[in-house]
Design an enzyme around this catalytic site. Structure first.
Site, PDB file in Angstrom:
ATOM      1  N   HIS A   1      32.811  60.422  62.247  1.00  0.00           N
ATOM      2  CA  HIS A   1      31.787  61.233  61.600  1.00  0.00           C
ATOM      3  C   HIS A   1      30.768  61.829  62.571  1.00  0.00           C
ATOM      4  O   HIS A   1      30.274  62.920  62.351  1.00  0.00           O
ATOM      5  CB  HIS A   1      31.068  60.366  60.562  1.00  0.00           C
ATOM      6  CG  HIS A   1      30.153  61.114  59.658  1.00  0.00           C
ATOM      7  ND1 HIS A   1      30.603  62.045  58.746  1.00  0.00           N
ATOM      8  CD2 HIS A   1      28.802  61.078  59.519  1.00  0.00           C
ATOM      9  CE1 HIS A   1      29.578  62.534  58.072  1.00  0.00           C
ATOM     10  NE2 HIS A   1      28.476  61.969  58.520  1.00  0.00           N
TER      11      HIS A   1
ATOM     12  N   TYR B   1      19.165  63.480  49.332  1.00  0.00           N
ATOM     13  CA  TYR B   1      20.280  63.146  48.447  1.00  0.00           C
ATOM     14  C   TYR B   1      19.906  63.387  46.989  1.00  0.00           C
ATOM     15  O   TYR B   1      20.697  63.941  46.211  1.00  0.00           O
ATOM     16  CB  TYR B   1      20.697  61.691  48.650  1.00  0.00           C
ATOM     17  CG  TYR B   1      21.421  61.461  49.941  1.00  0.00           C
ATOM     18  CD1 TYR B   1      22.816  61.427  49.984  1.00  0.00           C
ATOM     19  CD2 TYR B   1      20.728  61.296  51.140  1.00  0.00           C
ATOM     20  CE1 TYR B   1      23.490  61.231  51.183  1.00  0.00           C
ATOM     21  CE2 TYR B   1      21.389  61.106  52.340  1.00  0.00           C
ATOM     22  CZ  TYR B   1      22.772  61.075  52.356  1.00  0.00           C
ATOM     23  OH  TYR B   1      23.439  60.901  53.551  1.00  0.00           O
TER      24      TYR B   1
ATOM     25  N   ASP C   1      27.976  66.534  58.579  1.00  0.00           N
ATOM     26  CA  ASP C   1      27.218  65.834  57.549  1.00  0.00           C
ATOM     27  C   ASP C   1      26.329  66.833  56.808  1.00  0.00           C
ATOM     28  O   ASP C   1      26.794  67.898  56.415  1.00  0.00           O
ATOM     29  CB  ASP C   1      26.419  64.685  58.177  1.00  0.00           C
ATOM     30  CG  ASP C   1      25.908  63.682  57.160  1.00  0.00           C
ATOM     31  OD1 ASP C   1      26.675  62.807  56.742  1.00  0.00           O
ATOM     32  OD2 ASP C   1      24.737  63.796  56.756  1.00  0.00           O
TER      33      ASP C   1
END
Length: 458
Positions: free
Chosen positions: A435, A378, A232
């Site tokens: 993930h 982000y 990630d």
């Protein structure tokens, strides 16, 4: 041959030559940008700032009154809408199962909070100050090293994870065994703005700037050369660190290797039409057709658009809403572990994890009030200053290992990866897992990492 035909042929040749030249130029790595390795990210101007370079034990204990208040909040009657008929997790977190999670959280998990807190304290926690920010990290040294080569390892988590993801793999990495000549000194920090690490107070603190802080942490601990592992955001921050500081990078390993350079995007499109040129048929299930891929990303990336544009708004909605926070975070542990789990009434959450483990992770966000500051990464990753660094075009020259777990969000072909990771030592495929590999399949990830280190001859 008519004049017009000749002109058209000449124009076509010139066009193809121009395309080839542009492709060749885009395919060439660019020099690493120069970032300020001492840039101040704390509050205020920092004009009188003097960095405290000491490394101190850090107590992650929660205040009893916070736990008691959380119990009271979870006792409130929640007016949750019933899910639609015959709907499991397709519309998000199923409210009927959420009621069970709330009850377990309130009546079972918090009833044994002292036990869970002790578990979270099982490793040594520390704090130090870097570039105006107080950085939290777990530091575990191997107890026995006889006959083993000890290598420092920086473990980097992502969102919506935390250092909790590494609790099962750290003992594997730090305990000698007969199958490996290596053992590792593990440093697992909370990313800036995550968990117990202080958030940046200024704009433009993106993944590249995060990598500078992480590198400075390792230097602070006396490690001038070290390994990096992450998924990630940990994958992106780790690759940035390896690109910016090759002199400090022994090797880079990731369970989510990727690159979004212009040439990589061209190759991704081309692989949809000529797959046999880009990957072996046996791996076709890892690479979705473009239509399926974009449909999947449209369905699963709504959170990213919110967090990349208005992180503080969605953060406010979650910060003082423990039930909403748990649903928002835990839903990702359902679909990102296996998208098919969305068809199960409980989201398949306990197929690979325990509720205790999932709630440990939620509690870290809740107790540290870090959901908003974690989401800001982000916004900073997709802003103009960060994009202008063109980090995807800066090569990673260190030995690189890439592990693909089938149910992860996406995968990248070796043909794409080798443009950035010019020393790709291992590239593996696992027909299981998703993930959160370190938390879901720690033994598999450990074995892959060990094989990478062995082949890299570190």
């Amino acid at each position: 041959m008519g004049v017009m035909v000749r002109v058209l042929i000449a124009g076509l040749c010139l066009g193809l030559a121009a395309l080839y030249q542009n492709y060749r130029l885009l395919n060439q790595p660019i020099p690493a940008p120069k970032l300020d390795e001492k840039q101040y990210w704390g509050p205020g101007s920092g004009a009188d700032y003097k960095e405290d370079v000491s490394i101190k034990p850090f107590d992650i204990a929660a205040k009893p009154e916070i736990i008691e208040d959380l119990k009271l909040q979870l006792q409130r009657p929640y007016k949750l809408h019933d899910p639609l008929e015959d709907v499991a997790f397709e519309y998000g977190f199923n409210s009927k199962y959420l009621q069970k999670v709330i009850k377990y959280w309130r009546d079972d998990y918090l009833a044994k909070w002292s036990e869970r807190e002790s578990f979270l304290k099982k490793f040594n926690h520390f704090q130090t100050e870097i570039q105006g920010l107080k950085i939290h990290f777990i530091h575990v040294k191997p107890k026995k090293t006889e006959g083993k080569k000890v290598l420092p390892l920086l473990l980097l988590h992502g969102w919506p994870g935390s250092v909790r993801e590494f609790y099962d793999i750290i003992p594997l990495l730090t305990t000698p065994n007969d199958k490996s000549d290596y053992v590792f000194e593990v440093v697992a920090p909370s990313l800036v703005g995550y968990g117990w690490s202080q958030p940046a107070s200024k704009k433009n603190f993106g993944p590249a700037e995060m990598s500078v802080v992480m590198r400075n942490l390792m230097l602070r601990l006396g490690h001038n050369k070290f390994l990096i592992q992450g998924g990630d955001w940990g994958s992106i921050i780790g690759s940035n660190l390896a690109s910016l500081f090759p002199e400090n990078t022994l090797g880079y390993h990731s369970n989510m290797c990727g690159t979004m350079s212009p040439v990589s995007m061209i190759k991704m499109l081309a692989s949809n039409f000529l797959p046999s040129f880009f990957y072996e048929k046996q791996y076709s299930k890892f690479f979705k057709p473009l239509g399926d891929f974009f449909g999947y990303m449209m369905e699963e990336s709504g959170y990213m658009h919110l967090q990349a544009t208005k992180p503080d708004t969605i953060g406010t909605a979650l910060a003082h809403n423990p039930v909403g926070l748990a649903a928002y975070i835990m839903e990702k542990f359902s679909t990102w572990t296996n998208v098919e789990f969305k068809h199960l009434p409980d989201g398949g959450l306990t197929k690979r994890y325990t509720l205790d483990g999932l709630l440990d992770n939620v509690m870290i966000y809740y107790l540290t009030n870090s959901i908003t500051t974690s989401q800001r990464l982000y916004a900073e990753a997709f802003n103009k200053p960060q994009m202008e660094l063109q980090m995807d075009r800066v090569a990673v020259k260190a030995p690189t290992g890439c592990a693909r777990f089938l149910h992860d969000l996406w995968h990248t072909t070796d043909c794409q990866l080798k443009d950035k990771f010019v020393n790709l030592v291992t590239s593996t495929y696992y027909e299981d897992g998703g993930h959160f590999a370190a938390m879901e399949l720690p033994q598999v990830l450990y074995n892959d990492f060990i094989e990478f280190v062995k082949k890299a001859n570190l």
